[in-house]
Scaffold this motif. Structure first.
Motif, PDB file in Angstrom:
ATOM      1  N   PHE A 211       6.760  -5.193  -2.171  1.00 39.90           N
ATOM      2  CA  PHE A 211       5.414  -4.872  -1.715  1.00 39.90           C
ATOM      3  C   PHE A 211       5.458  -4.217  -0.332  1.00 39.90           C
ATOM      4  O   PHE A 211       6.354  -4.491   0.474  1.00 39.90           O
ATOM      5  CB  PHE A 211       4.552  -6.135  -1.631  1.00 39.90           C
ATOM      6  N   GLY A 212       4.460  -3.382  -0.075  1.00 41.15           N
ATOM      7  CA  GLY A 212       4.316  -2.827   1.248  1.00 41.15           C
ATOM      8  C   GLY A 212       3.651  -3.828   2.181  1.00 41.15           C
ATOM      9  O   GLY A 212       3.462  -5.001   1.837  1.00 41.15           O
ATOM     10  N   THR A 213       3.275  -3.382   3.346  1.00 40.22           N
ATOM     11  CA  THR A 213       2.630  -4.272   4.319  1.00 40.22           C
ATOM     12  C   THR A 213       1.178  -4.526   3.914  1.00 40.22           C
ATOM     13  O   THR A 213       0.583  -3.758   3.150  1.00 40.22           O
ATOM     14  CB  THR A 213       2.655  -3.636   5.720  1.00 40.22           C
ATOM     15  N   TRP A 214       0.638  -5.609   4.430  1.00 44.78           N
ATOM     16  CA  TRP A 214      -0.770  -5.914   4.171  1.00 44.78           C
ATOM     17  C   TRP A 214      -1.638  -4.865   4.848  1.00 44.78           C
ATOM     18  O   TRP A 214      -1.436  -4.503   6.004  1.00 44.78           O
ATOM     19  CB  TRP A 214      -1.128  -7.296   4.697  1.00 44.78           C
ATOM     20  N   ARG A 215      -2.663  -4.412   4.119  1.00 44.04           N
ATOM     21  CA  ARG A 215      -3.602  -3.428   4.645  1.00 44.04           C
ATOM     22  C   ARG A 215      -4.985  -4.074   4.691  1.00 44.04           C
ATOM     23  O   ARG A 215      -5.458  -4.619   3.691  1.00 44.04           O
ATOM     24  CB  ARG A 215      -3.609  -2.163   3.783  1.00 44.04           C
ATOM     25  N   HIS A 216      -5.625  -3.992   5.838  1.00 46.57           N
ATOM     26  CA  HIS A 216      -6.858  -4.732   6.082  1.00 46.57           C
ATOM     27  C   HIS A 216      -8.087  -3.940   5.683  1.00 46.57           C
ATOM     28  O   HIS A 216      -8.162  -2.732   5.884  1.00 46.57           O
ATOM     29  CB  HIS A 216      -6.955  -5.106   7.569  1.00 46.57           C
ATOM     30  N   LEU A 217      -9.056  -4.669   5.130  1.00 50.93           N
ATOM     31  CA  LEU A 217     -10.373  -4.116   4.860  1.00 50.93           C
ATOM     32  C   LEU A 217     -11.336  -4.685   5.896  1.00 50.93           C
ATOM     33  O   LEU A 217     -11.065  -5.725   6.505  1.00 50.93           O
ATOM     34  CB  LEU A 217     -10.820  -4.487   3.438  1.00 50.93           C
ATOM     35  N   ALA A 218     -12.450  -4.008   6.100  1.00 49.83           N
ATOM     36  CA  ALA A 218     -13.379  -4.409   7.159  1.00 49.83           C
ATOM     37  C   ALA A 218     -13.929  -5.813   6.959  1.00 49.83           C
ATOM     38  O   ALA A 218     -14.296  -6.482   7.939  1.00 49.83           O
ATOM     39  CB  ALA A 218     -14.531  -3.405   7.236  1.00 49.83           C
ATOM     40  N   ASP A 219     -13.994  -6.288   5.710  1.00 55.03           N
ATOM     41  CA  ASP A 219     -14.561  -7.623   5.462  1.00 55.03           C
ATOM     42  C   ASP A 219     -13.562  -8.747   5.711  1.00 55.03           C
ATOM     43  O   ASP A 219     -13.868  -9.918   5.499  1.00 55.03           O
ATOM     44  CB  ASP A 219     -15.110  -7.714   4.039  1.00 55.03           C
ATOM     45  N   GLY A 220     -12.358  -8.400   6.140  1.00 58.06           N
ATOM     46  CA  GLY A 220     -11.351  -9.410   6.434  1.00 58.06           C
ATOM     47  C   GLY A 220     -10.344  -9.631   5.319  1.00 58.06           C
ATOM     48  O   GLY A 220      -9.329 -10.301   5.530  1.00 58.06           O
ATOM     49  N   SER A 221     -10.587  -9.049   4.129  1.00 56.49           N
ATOM     50  CA  SER A 221      -9.604  -9.173   3.049  1.00 56.49           C
ATOM     51  C   SER A 221      -8.478  -8.174   3.278  1.00 56.49           C
ATOM     52  O   SER A 221      -8.609  -7.215   4.045  1.00 56.49           O
ATOM     53  CB  SER A 221     -10.262  -8.938   1.695  1.00 56.49           C
ATOM     54  N   GLU A 222      -7.362  -8.403   2.590  1.00 54.85           N
ATOM     55  CA  GLU A 222      -6.177  -7.555   2.751  1.00 54.85           C
ATOM     56  C   GLU A 222      -5.567  -7.274   1.387  1.00 54.85           C
ATOM     57  O   GLU A 222      -5.697  -8.073   0.460  1.00 54.85           O
ATOM     58  CB  GLU A 222      -5.139  -8.249   3.634  1.00 54.85           C
ATOM     59  N   ILE A 223      -4.895  -6.144   1.291  1.00 53.57           N
ATOM     60  CA  ILE A 223      -4.216  -5.781   0.047  1.00 53.57           C
ATOM     61  C   ILE A 223      -2.814  -5.280   0.374  1.00 53.57           C
ATOM     62  O   ILE A 223      -2.570  -4.671   1.422  1.00 53.57           O
ATOM     63  CB  ILE A 223      -5.005  -4.691  -0.719  1.00 53.57           C
ATOM     64  N   ARG A 224      -1.897  -5.599  -0.513  1.00 55.52           N
ATOM     65  CA  ARG A 224      -0.574  -4.988  -0.472  1.00 55.52           C
ATOM     66  C   ARG A 224      -0.208  -4.624  -1.904  1.00 55.52           C
ATOM     67  O   ARG A 224      -0.666  -5.271  -2.859  1.00 55.52           O
ATOM     68  CB  ARG A 224       0.464  -5.900   0.169  1.00 55.52           C
ATOM     69  N   TYR A 225       0.622  -3.621  -2.054  1.00 51.97           N
ATOM     70  CA  TYR A 225       0.866  -3.111  -3.399  1.00 51.97           C
ATOM     71  C   TYR A 225       2.197  -2.369  -3.442  1.00 51.97           C
ATOM     72  O   TYR A 225       2.819  -2.085  -2.408  1.00 51.97           O
ATOM     73  CB  TYR A 225      -0.266  -2.177  -3.831  1.00 51.97           C
ATOM     74  N   ARG A 226       2.574  -2.034  -4.651  1.00 50.20           N
ATOM     75  CA  ARG A 226       3.764  -1.206  -4.894  1.00 50.20           C
ATOM     76  C   ARG A 226       3.636  -0.525  -6.247  1.00 50.20           C
ATOM     77  O   ARG A 226       2.864  -0.977  -7.108  1.00 50.20           O
ATOM     78  CB  ARG A 226       5.043  -2.056  -4.860  1.00 50.20           C
ATOM     79  N   ALA A 227       4.373   0.546  -6.431  1.00 50.59           N
ATOM     80  CA  ALA A 227       4.421   1.210  -7.734  1.00 50.59           C
ATOM     81  C   ALA A 227       5.637   0.697  -8.497  1.00 50.59           C
ATOM     82  O   ALA A 227       6.748   0.648  -7.955  1.00 50.59           O
ATOM     83  CB  ALA A 227       4.510   2.720  -7.559  1.00 50.59           C
ATOM     84  N   LYS A 228       5.434   0.300  -9.733  1.00 48.73           N
ATOM     85  CA  LYS A 228       6.509  -0.229 -10.565  1.00 48.73           C
ATOM     86  C   LYS A 228       6.674   0.667 -11.788  1.00 48.73           C
ATOM     87  O   LYS A 228       5.758   0.818 -12.595  1.00 48.73           O
ATOM     88  CB  LYS A 228       6.197  -1.657 -11.024  1.00 48.73           C
ATOM     89  N   TRP A 229       7.842   1.299 -11.895  1.00 49.92           N
ATOM     90  CA  TRP A 229       8.109   2.210 -13.002  1.00 49.92           C
ATOM     91  C   TRP A 229       8.739   1.465 -14.177  1.00 49.92           C
ATOM     92  O   TRP A 229       9.423   0.452 -13.980  1.00 49.92           O
ATOM     93  CB  TRP A 229       9.013   3.343 -12.543  1.00 49.92           C
ATOM     94  N   PRO A 230       8.526   1.959 -15.406  1.00 50.58           N
ATOM     95  CA  PRO A 230       9.106   1.299 -16.587  1.00 50.58           C
ATOM     96  C   PRO A 230      10.617   1.190 -16.480  1.00 50.58           C
ATOM     97  O   PRO A 230      11.304   2.111 -16.035  1.00 50.58           O
ATOM     98  CB  PRO A 230       8.712   2.244 -17.735  1.00 50.58           C
ATOM     99  N   GLY A 231      11.131   0.015 -16.857  1.00 52.19           N
ATOM    100  CA  GLY A 231      12.566  -0.215 -16.836  1.00 52.19           C
ATOM    101  C   GLY A 231      13.112  -0.629 -15.500  1.00 52.19           C
ATOM    102  O   GLY A 231      14.316  -0.859 -15.362  1.00 52.19           O
ATOM    103  N   LYS A 232      12.248  -0.734 -14.493  1.00 54.73           N
ATOM    104  CA  LYS A 232      12.681  -1.153 -13.162  1.00 54.73           C
ATOM    105  C   LYS A 232      11.945  -2.429 -12.759  1.00 54.73           C
ATOM    106  O   LYS A 232      10.869  -2.719 -13.257  1.00 54.73           O
ATOM    107  CB  LYS A 232      12.431  -0.043 -12.132  1.00 54.73           C
ATOM    108  N   THR A 233      12.546  -3.180 -11.864  1.00 57.02           N
ATOM    109  CA  THR A 233      11.944  -4.444 -11.441  1.00 57.02           C
ATOM    110  C   THR A 233      11.341  -4.322 -10.058  1.00 57.02           C
ATOM    111  O   THR A 233      11.610  -3.373  -9.328  1.00 57.02           O
ATOM    112  CB  THR A 233      12.992  -5.548 -11.439  1.00 57.02           C
TER     113      THR A 233
END
Length: 233
Positions: A211-233
């Protein structure tokens, strides 16, 4: 007059003949008005090619006739042979152009982002501020990936929900079907305003194992994400 000049004239005649017939059908509306699509296809793939053949033959014949006094075409090939050579060159040029366009479309223009029929996934986690009520199941949570090309429903993974101290964290995934750099994730929890998270991935969304770093939204929530390609973990 050299044989190559005659062939070149035939190529020009074929191109002019094709365009002339197609324009003639388009301007004079000679097709079936009740079925313009079929008429257009006939003009494009039947009548215009006939015009190309006629143009190649006529151009080769005219060039041969305009040669030096008494010059005959026997030494350099007849009109028919030159016409066939001209048409062959036109066909090769068309095939090369179509092939180049297909290669270009596949590499850059085609928006599909997949490999062997399987698209990559956007895998995400969202961390909410303490005190925010978050369902412990998928019921009541709606996820949608929004792009400039499409929208794609996502899904949450309740088994991957957890708490980070007193902050609830939900997890989920959504298919990255198209190649675009304009993406955002809309997450709606029943009874709460919808939250829109910008997704900062390149258009090709390369695979990342973590996952990447946490990214903040103005309401105080945060998201982190990554791209996962088929056949990879």
């Amino acid at each position: 007059m050299t044989n190559s000049s005659r062939v070149g004239a035939g190529v020009a005649g074929a191109v002019v003949g094709y365009i002339a017939i197609f324009v003639l059908f388009s301007v004079l509306d000679l097709g079936n008005r009740a079925d313009p699509i079929t008429s257009g296809l006939l003009a494009l793939f039947v009548y215009s090619p006939i015009g190309a053949v006629a143009g190649a033959v006529l151009a080769s014949w005219l060039v041969t006739r305009s040669g030096n006094a008494g010059e005959k075409d026997a030494d350099n090939g007849g009109v028919a042979r030159n016409s066939l050579k001209s048409l062959g060159i036109v066909v090769l040029l068309c095939a090369g152009g179509i092939g180049a366009y297909i290669a270009y479309a596949y590499a850059t223009a085609t928006p599909w982002l997949n490999r062997n029929g399987y698209s990559p996934l956007l895998v995400f986690e969202i961390r909410f501020p303490a005190g925010v009520a978050v369902p412990t199941s998928a019921q009541g949570i709606t996820v949608e990936l929004q792009t400039d090309l499409n929208t794609m429903p996502g899904e949450v993974t309740p088994a991957a929900f957890y708490r980070d101290g007193d902050q609830p964290v939900i997890a989920g995934k959504v298919e990255l079907a198209f190649r675009t750099s304009h993406r955002q994730l809309a997450v709606t929890i029943e009874g709460q305003p919808s939250r829109i998270y910008p997704i900062d991935l390149t258009s090709r969304a390369p695979h990342t194992p973590e996952f990447g770093t946490w990214r903040h939204l103005a309401d105080g929530s945060e998201i982190r994400y990554r791209a996962k390609w088929p056949g990879k973990t």
